[in-house]
Each structure stands twice: as structure tokens, then as C-alpha cells.
Design a protein around this motif. Structure first.
Motif, PDB file in Angstrom:
ATOM      1  N   LEU A 140      19.983  29.739   4.137  1.00  0.00           N
ATOM      2  CA  LEU A 140      20.108  31.006   4.856  1.00  0.00           C
ATOM      3  C   LEU A 140      18.930  31.171   5.793  1.00  0.00           C
ATOM      4  CD1 LEU A 140      21.594  33.749   5.148  1.00  0.00           C
ATOM      5  CD2 LEU A 140      20.070  34.609   3.357  1.00  0.00           C
ATOM      6  N   ARG A 141      19.202  31.452   7.064  1.00  0.00           N
ATOM      7  CA  ARG A 141      18.152  31.702   8.051  1.00  0.00           C
ATOM      8  C   ARG A 141      17.997  33.194   8.317  1.00  0.00           C
ATOM      9  NH1 ARG A 141      17.489  28.296  12.354  1.00  0.00           N
ATOM     10  NH2 ARG A 141      15.741  29.660  12.745  1.00  0.00           N
ATOM     11  N   ALA A 142      19.119  33.937   8.310  1.00  0.00           N
ATOM     12  CA  ALA A 142      19.082  35.378   8.567  1.00  0.00           C
ATOM     13  C   ALA A 142      20.404  35.982   8.104  1.00  0.00           C
ATOM     14  CB  ALA A 142      18.865  35.657  10.049  1.00  0.00           C
ATOM     15  N   HIS A 143      20.390  37.290   7.864  1.00  0.00           N
ATOM     16  CA  HIS A 143      21.616  37.978   7.455  1.00  0.00           C
ATOM     17  C   HIS A 143      21.617  39.401   7.974  1.00  0.00           C
ATOM     18  CE1 HIS A 143      19.556  40.227   4.173  1.00  0.00           C
ATOM     19  NE2 HIS A 143      18.808  39.122   4.112  1.00  0.00           N
ATOM     20  N   SER A 144      22.810  39.936   8.165  1.00  0.00           N
ATOM     21  CA  SER A 144      22.943  41.314   8.628  1.00  0.00           C
ATOM     22  C   SER A 144      22.532  42.266   7.515  1.00  0.00           C
ATOM     23  CB  SER A 144      24.373  41.582   9.102  1.00  0.00           C
ATOM     24  OG  SER A 144      25.295  41.332   8.066  1.00  0.00           O
ATOM     25  N   LYS A 145      22.326  43.519   7.874  1.00  0.00           N
ATOM     26  CA  LYS A 145      21.755  44.481   6.914  1.00  0.00           C
ATOM     27  C   LYS A 145      22.684  44.848   5.760  1.00  0.00           C
ATOM     28  CE  LYS A 145      23.109  48.407   9.705  1.00  0.00           C
ATOM     29  NZ  LYS A 145      22.711  49.477  10.561  1.00  0.00           N
TER      30      LYS A 145
ATOM     31  N   GLU B  48      35.754  46.569  12.378  1.00  0.00           N
ATOM     32  CA  GLU B  48      36.258  45.723  11.295  1.00  0.00           C
ATOM     33  C   GLU B  48      35.367  44.521  10.987  1.00  0.00           C
ATOM     34  OE1 GLU B  48      39.278  45.828   9.202  1.00  0.00           O
ATOM     35  OE2 GLU B  48      39.280  47.913   9.847  1.00  0.00           O
ATOM     36  N   ALA B  49      34.329  44.247  11.794  1.00  0.00           N
ATOM     37  CA  ALA B  49      33.381  43.185  11.455  1.00  0.00           C
ATOM     38  C   ALA B  49      32.545  43.679  10.284  1.00  0.00           C
ATOM     39  CB  ALA B  49      32.515  42.831  12.646  1.00  0.00           C
ATOM     40  N   ARG B  50      32.324  42.833   9.288  1.00  0.00           N
ATOM     41  CA  ARG B  50      31.669  43.265   8.048  1.00  0.00           C
ATOM     42  C   ARG B  50      30.258  42.726   7.872  1.00  0.00           C
ATOM     43  NH1 ARG B  50      36.988  42.105   4.392  1.00  0.00           N
ATOM     44  NH2 ARG B  50      38.126  43.980   4.995  1.00  0.00           N
ATOM     45  N   HIS B  51      30.118  41.413   7.883  1.00  0.00           N
ATOM     46  CA  HIS B  51      28.829  40.778   7.605  1.00  0.00           C
ATOM     47  C   HIS B  51      28.611  39.625   8.568  1.00  0.00           C
ATOM     48  CE1 HIS B  51      28.886  43.006   3.883  1.00  0.00           C
ATOM     49  NE2 HIS B  51      29.993  42.393   3.503  1.00  0.00           N
ATOM     50  N   ALA B  52      27.339  39.306   8.784  1.00  0.00           N
ATOM     51  CA  ALA B  52      26.990  38.152   9.611  1.00  0.00           C
ATOM     52  C   ALA B  52      25.829  37.423   8.952  1.00  0.00           C
ATOM     53  CB  ALA B  52      26.597  38.598  11.018  1.00  0.00           C
ATOM     54  N   ILE B  53      25.903  36.096   8.984  1.00  0.00           N
ATOM     55  CA  ILE B  53      24.789  35.292   8.484  1.00  0.00           C
ATOM     56  C   ILE B  53      24.557  34.114   9.422  1.00  0.00           C
ATOM     57  CG2 ILE B  53      25.056  35.951   6.055  1.00  0.00           C
ATOM     58  CD1 ILE B  53      26.302  33.257   5.515  1.00  0.00           C
ATOM     59  N   LEU B  54      23.321  33.713   9.491  1.00  0.00           N
ATOM     60  CA  LEU B  54      22.912  32.526  10.224  1.00  0.00           C
ATOM     61  C   LEU B  54      22.442  31.523   9.192  1.00  0.00           C
ATOM     62  CD1 LEU B  54      22.215  31.167  12.973  1.00  0.00           C
ATOM     63  CD2 LEU B  54      19.941  32.196  12.742  1.00  0.00           C
TER      64      LEU B  54
END
Length: 144
Positions: free
Chosen positions: A34-39, A21-27
Motif C-alpha cells: 500500500l502506498r496511499a489510501h483515501s480517507k 457512487e465512488a467509494r474508496h481509492a488506493i494506490l
């Protein structure tokens, strides 16, 4: 340090998404960059969310005295929606990790996974304060 163009830490953020159920992640940095993001999140959307989450963190931090003392450091914010959650945690000085998840997510598993990632990445997930041109000059004199 992560380049804003290459998304070097993106693959590490994908690890948090192993929780069902986890969808997106961002740093993001404390100034909303924005430093980084999930695919699975488009860069433009990730940048928009980074700016919004920076504001959310700031508002959360400003309510510290409602909970304890005004000097109590902020650590985490959770926002609940009908269709899911947004988790926002401190990821070191000047950096925050955010994860979105569906309504049936195991909240404890998500926060555990987020904190585990923050611990593992350590210094890579921090954003040092930006220097002004005056602070960057070796003699302390501005470069105007």
C-alpha cells in the motif's frame, strides 16, 4: 515518494471519490504494498485490498495473448459485482491505482477521473523496483 506511515498522497486519492457512487481509492505498488489510501477506508483494509489487487493485476497481465500479443502491455482491469465495480489502472512504472464504486456509478467518469489523477501526479505515483543488497552495493559486490 509516499511514506507507508504518513499516507501523504491520500488526500489526492480523495479527489477521485468526487464522482458519485465512488467509494474508496488506493494506490499500490507492483509488489502489493500500500502506498496511499483515501480517507474512508481503514488502513488495514486498504493493505489487504492492495495485496489482493496486486494479484488481480498479475492475472490480468498474464492473459494479454488472449486479447492480442503476449507483449501487449496491461493498462486496466474492471471487475463487476452485483453491488458495484472495482477499477484498476496502471499509474506509472510499478504502481497501480484502484477505485471501488457502487453499481450506479458512471463508469466513464470514474476512469476519466482516475486517468486524470494519474497524469497529474506523474512521477509521484511510481514505485521504482526494489534493489537487492548486491545491486545496491557501489562496487557490485554483495554485503553478505
Amino acid at each position: 515518494m509516499t511514506s507507508p506511515v504518513t499516507n501523504e498522497l491520500g488526500w489526492m486519492l480523495d479527489e477521485v471519490l468526487r464522482v458519485p457512487e465512488a467509494r474508496h481509492a488506493i494506490l499500490l505498488s507492483s509488489d502489493g504494498m500500500l502506498r496511499a489510501h483515501s480517507k474512508d477506508i481503514d488502513r488495514n483494509e486498504a493493505e489487504r485490498q492492495a495485496a489482493a489487487l496486486c494479484g488481480l493485476q498479475s492475472i490480468s497481465r498474464s492473459t494479454a495473448e488472449f486479447c492480442a500479443e503476449e507483449t501487449s502491455p496491461w493498462q486496466q482491469t474492471l471487475v463487476e459485482f452485483v453491488d458495484g465495480y472495482v477499477f484498476l489502472v496502471a499509474a506509472g512504472p510499478g504502481a497501480y491505482l484502484a477505485v471501488s464504486a457502487g453499481q450506479d456509478v458512471d463508469m466513464e467518469a470514474v476512469t476519466y477521473s482516475m486517468h486524470k489523477l494519474v497524469d497529474r501526479l506523474g512521477r509521484e505515483m511510481t514505485s521504482p523496483p526494489r534493489l537487492t543488497s548486491e545491486a545496491a552495493a557501489p562496487d557490485g559486490v554483495g554485503t553478505e
